[in-house]
Scaffold this motif. Structure first.
Motif, mmCIF file in Angstrom:
data_model
loop_
_atom_site.group_PDB
_atom_site.id
_atom_site.type_symbol
_atom_site.label_atom_id
_atom_site.label_comp_id
_atom_site.label_asym_id
_atom_site.label_seq_id
_atom_site.Cartn_x
_atom_site.Cartn_y
_atom_site.Cartn_z
ATOM 1 N N ARG A 25 -1.535 -11.618 -1.979
ATOM 2 C CA ARG A 25 -1.662 -10.350 -2.717
ATOM 3 C C ARG A 25 -3.125 -9.939 -2.769
ATOM 4 O O ARG A 25 -3.462 -8.764 -2.623
ATOM 5 N N ASP A 26 -4.003 -10.910 -2.987
ATOM 6 C CA ASP A 26 -5.436 -10.618 -2.991
ATOM 7 C C ASP A 26 -5.872 -10.103 -1.619
ATOM 8 O O ASP A 26 -6.689 -9.207 -1.519
ATOM 9 N N LEU A 27 -5.313 -10.708 -0.562
ATOM 10 C CA LEU A 27 -5.648 -10.249 0.784
ATOM 11 C C LEU A 27 -5.228 -8.799 0.979
ATOM 12 O O LEU A 27 -5.967 -8.001 1.546
ATOM 13 N N GLU A 28 -4.034 -8.463 0.484
ATOM 14 C CA GLU A 28 -3.585 -7.076 0.585
ATOM 15 C C GLU A 28 -4.522 -6.154 -0.197
ATOM 16 O O GLU A 28 -4.875 -5.069 0.249
ATOM 17 N N GLY A 29 -4.930 -6.620 -1.376
ATOM 18 C CA GLY A 29 -5.879 -5.845 -2.177
ATOM 19 C C GLY A 29 -7.215 -5.708 -1.470
ATOM 20 O O GLY A 29 -7.828 -4.633 -1.474
ATOM 21 N N LEU A 30 -7.640 -6.800 -0.856
ATOM 22 C CA LEU A 30 -8.894 -6.754 -0.110
ATOM 23 C C LEU A 30 -8.793 -5.805 1.075
ATOM 24 O O LEU A 30 -9.728 -5.078 1.390
ATOM 25 N N GLU A 31 -7.648 -5.814 1.748
ATOM 26 C CA GLU A 31 -7.450 -4.895 2.872
ATOM 27 C C GLU A 31 -7.495 -3.448 2.398
ATOM 28 O O GLU A 31 -8.101 -2.597 3.042
ATOM 29 N N ARG A 32 -6.854 -3.166 1.267
ATOM 30 C CA ARG A 32 -6.902 -1.804 0.711
ATOM 31 C C ARG A 32 -8.330 -1.418 0.362
ATOM 32 O O ARG A 32 -8.779 -0.313 0.646
ATOM 33 N N THR A 33 -9.046 -2.364 -0.252
ATOM 34 C CA THR A 33 -10.438 -2.107 -0.607
ATOM 35 C C THR A 33 -11.270 -1.841 0.642
ATOM 36 O O THR A 33 -12.073 -0.908 0.675
ATOM 37 N N ARG A 38 -14.147 1.842 4.166
ATOM 38 C CA ARG A 38 -14.303 2.478 5.478
ATOM 39 C C ARG A 38 -14.179 3.986 5.351
ATOM 40 O O ARG A 38 -14.968 4.735 5.931
ATOM 41 N N LEU A 39 -13.183 4.433 4.590
ATOM 42 C CA LEU A 39 -12.985 5.871 4.392
ATOM 43 C C LEU A 39 -14.196 6.484 3.699
ATOM 44 O O LEU A 39 -14.684 7.545 4.101
ATOM 45 N N ARG A 40 -14.701 5.809 2.682
ATOM 46 C CA ARG A 40 -15.871 6.319 1.960
ATOM 47 C C ARG A 40 -17.078 6.427 2.895
ATOM 48 O O ARG A 40 -17.806 7.413 2.882
ATOM 49 N N ILE A 41 -17.281 5.401 3.719
ATOM 50 C CA ILE A 41 -18.401 5.418 4.682
ATOM 51 C C ILE A 41 -18.230 6.558 5.672
ATOM 52 O O ILE A 41 -19.175 7.294 5.971
ATOM 53 N N LEU A 42 -17.005 6.741 6.173
ATOM 54 C CA LEU A 42 -16.750 7.828 7.118
ATOM 55 C C LEU A 42 -16.991 9.186 6.471
ATOM 56 O O LEU A 42 -17.569 10.091 7.097
ATOM 57 N N LEU A 43 -16.589 9.334 5.217
ATOM 58 C CA LEU A 43 -16.822 10.600 4.512
ATOM 59 C C LEU A 43 -18.314 10.849 4.303
ATOM 60 O O LEU A 43 -18.799 11.978 4.462
ATOM 61 N N GLU A 44 -19.058 9.794 3.968
ATOM 62 C CA GLU A 44 -20.506 9.936 3.811
ATOM 63 C C GLU A 44 -21.157 10.321 5.131
ATOM 64 O O GLU A 44 -22.033 11.187 5.167
ATOM 65 N N GLN A 45 -20.726 9.681 6.217
ATOM 66 C CA GLN A 45 -21.272 10.018 7.533
ATOM 67 C C GLN A 45 -20.934 11.462 7.896
ATOM 68 O O GLN A 45 -21.760 12.186 8.451
#
Length: 99
Positions: A25-33, A38-45
């Motif tokens: 479950r933590d791995l799934e949470g980590l994957e979501r995070t 990644r999305l935040r970085i792409l939006l900043e770029q």
């Protein structure tokens, strides 16, 4: 995917089943995070690229305006030079006649 375990390993997995499930479950949470980061970085770029594009467009408009003014100045100076040449010829002619 298939995982093969010996009996003692299987008993160990069963014993720690809840802990292992929590890790998944933590791995799934980590994957979501990770996806969110990644999305935040792409939006900043994207924002940086949009700002840079606006800057380049502004600089291009300024360059076009500079070029337009430079051509107008060149035409003015060529006309001025032509008039000075005509005046110089006229004055030279007058001075030559006066001798």
């Amino acid at each position: 995917m298939e995982i093969r375990l010996r009996n003692e390993e299987f008993r160990e997995v069963k014993r720690h089943r809840k802990e292992i499930e929590a890790r998944f479950r933590d791995l799934e949470g980590l994957e979501r995070t990770l996806k969110e980061l990644r999305l935040r970085i792409l939006l900043e770029q994207k924002e940086k690229l949009e700002k840079r594009l606006e800057e380049l467009e502004r600089e291009y408009r300024e360059l076009l305006e500079f070029e337009r003014k430079a051509l107008a100045d060149k035409e003015f100076l060529m006309e001025f030079r032509k008039k000075l040449g005509e005046e110089n010829r006229e004055l030279t002619k007058r001075l030559g006649e006066g001798k």
